[in-house]
Design a protein around this motif. Structure first.
Motif, short mmCIF file in Angstrom:
data_model
loop_
_atom_site.label_atom_id
_atom_site.label_comp_id
_atom_site.label_asym_id
_atom_site.label_seq_id
_atom_site.Cartn_x
_atom_site.Cartn_y
_atom_site.Cartn_z
N ARG A 1 -8.38 9.78 -2.41
CA ARG A 1 -8.03 10.34 -1.11
C ARG A 1 -7.34 11.70 -1.25
O ARG A 1 -7.66 12.65 -0.55
N PHE A 2 -6.40 11.77 -2.20
CA PHE A 2 -5.69 13.04 -2.41
C PHE A 2 -6.63 14.10 -2.98
O PHE A 2 -6.61 15.26 -2.56
N ARG B 1 5.21 12.22 2.04
CA ARG B 1 5.98 11.48 1.03
C ARG B 1 7.27 10.94 1.64
O ARG B 1 7.66 9.79 1.38
N THR C 1 -5.28 1.60 -6.01
CA THR C 1 -4.68 2.84 -6.50
C THR C 1 -5.72 3.93 -6.65
O THR C 1 -5.46 5.10 -6.33
N VAL D 1 1.12 7.32 -6.47
CA VAL D 1 0.06 8.31 -6.72
C VAL D 1 0.52 9.69 -6.30
O VAL D 1 0.30 10.68 -7.01
N LEU D 2 1.19 9.78 -5.17
CA LEU D 2 1.66 11.07 -4.68
C LEU D 2 2.67 11.68 -5.65
O LEU D 2 2.66 12.89 -5.91
N GLY E 1 0.75 4.34 -2.62
CA GLY E 1 0.59 5.71 -2.17
C GLY E 1 1.68 6.62 -2.70
O GLY E 1 1.43 7.76 -3.13
N LYS F 1 -8.29 4.36 -4.86
CA LYS F 1 -8.62 4.87 -3.54
C LYS F 1 -7.60 5.92 -3.09
O LYS F 1 -7.96 6.94 -2.50
N TRP F 2 -6.32 5.65 -3.35
CA TRP F 2 -5.30 6.64 -3.02
C TRP F 2 -5.52 7.92 -3.79
O TRP F 2 -5.43 9.02 -3.23
N CYS F 3 -5.81 7.79 -5.07
CA CYS F 3 -6.04 8.96 -5.91
C CYS F 3 -7.23 9.77 -5.38
O CYS F 3 -7.16 10.99 -5.25
N ASP G 1 0.83 -1.21 0.00
CA ASP G 1 0.00 0.00 0.00
C ASP G 1 0.86 1.25 0.00
O ASP G 1 0.51 2.26 -0.62
N SER G 2 2.00 1.21 0.67
CA SER G 2 2.89 2.36 0.69
C SER G 2 3.48 2.64 -0.69
O SER G 2 3.63 3.79 -1.10
#
Length: 320
Positions: free
Chosen positions: A237-238, A268, A231, A171-172, A168, A233-235, A164-165
């Motif tokens: 979230r941001f 990050r 992925t 995506v970041l 993240g 979900k991360w997107c 998951d990291s």
């Protein structure tokens, strides 16, 4: 270390990268695993939690000691500038535990401020692997009493946490490095601030509307880069964290964006730290080679929680 100091000072979560129930301590199979490591300790045992953060593992140790009606002496250190005693929780048992634990920040594991043979148990979860292990591990052994034990759970390369990291960070990086989305957001917010100060209706500005539409399309394009659920979900979230800046426009919005960007930079760095700390097969071999130099018995095995690899468990027993 700034990224961790600011994280612990800002959050009341007991554990890093924790959400929901996990933010308030360990439970379920993980709690039982740690209790199994603690149940053989004597009434007057002394414990040290390394990389304690806001005290998640130290609190578990204190609470389990109280269940046994034992009076353990618990120390908890972190290389970051922590101060968990400032945090207050609805669960009074957490507050009671924190008030009895001896916390010490700005204390690296590579140079422990304790005498030889000080602790019956030294423990760590997702912390010792962040250190210079060649210096930190001998220190952990040094402060152990004879027949004492060092127990650590470390990040496993195949764990869902590490996977998951990686997602993240990917995506970041897309948001912060590979796209100009924040440049466009800054332009929009700066224009909005000028219009507000001028007393102009923002929605009547064609330039603002054009920038707003372009930004909306850019968000859609960014989301289109990712097809898998994790992925996406991360997107999302941001994007969800950015949207309030765009809907609650004030003259202070540009400054709020700058503060948010500083937070993302630190986030990050924490993700990068976690990925770098991940225990690979080579790292395990290095640990085994290091431990072979000492009078200890050790083992390394996978920790499985909810039928998934959670981490790697290192147990080190110090001989007489």
């Amino acid at each position: 270390m700034e990224q961790w100091t600011k994280y612990w000072r800002k959050t009341t979560a007991l554990n890093s990268f924790a959400e929901g129930q996990s933010a308030l301590g360990y439970y379920g199979e993980l709690e039982l695993l740690w209790q199994a490591q603690l149940k053989h300790l004597a009434n007057n045992a002394s414990l040290l939690d390394i990389g304690t953060g806001n005290g998640g593992l130290a609190v578990l140790c204190y609470q389990y000691g109280r269940i046994l009606n034992y009076q353990w002496s618990i120390h908890a250190i972190d290389a970051a500038d922590i101060n968990p005693i400032l945090n207050k929780y609805e669960d009074q048992t957490i507050n009671a535990a924190i008030s009895q634990i001896k916390f010490q920040g700005n204390t690296p594991a590579e140079a422990l401020p304790y005498a030889n043979d000080s602790f019956d148990l030294v423990c760590s979860q997702f912390a010792i692997e962040y250190t210079n292990i060649e210096l930190a591990l001998p220190e952990c052994i040094r402060v152990l009493k004879h027949n004492g034990k060092f127990v650590a759970i470390m990040h496993h390369q195949d764990s869902s946490i590490v996977a998951d990291s990686y997602i993240g960070l990917r995506v970041l990086d897309l948001f912060m490095v590979e796209s100009n989305v924040f440049v466009n957001i800054k332009m929009l917010l700066e224009l909005a601030a000028v219009l507000i100060l001028q007393g102009t209706n923002i929605k009547s500005s064609e330039k603002f509307n054009q920038l707003n539409r372009a930004l909306f399309q850019q968000f859609k394009q960014l989301q289109g880069h990712f097809c898998d659920e994790a992925t996406a979900k991360w997107c999302q979230r941001f994007i969800a964290s950015i949207v309030p800046l765009l809907y609650e426009l004030t003259p202070q919005s540009p400054a709020l964006l700058e503060d948010y960007l500083r937070q993302l930079v630190l986030y990050r760095l924490r993700l990068m730290d976690q990925i770098k700390a991940t225990l690979t097969t080579n790292h395990q071999h290095e640990i085994e080679k290091l431990l072979s130099k000492y009078q200890v018995k050790y083992s390394l095995e996978n920790v499985v929680i909810d039928r998934k690899i959670f981490g790697t468990l290192l147990e080190v027993n110090k001989f007489n």
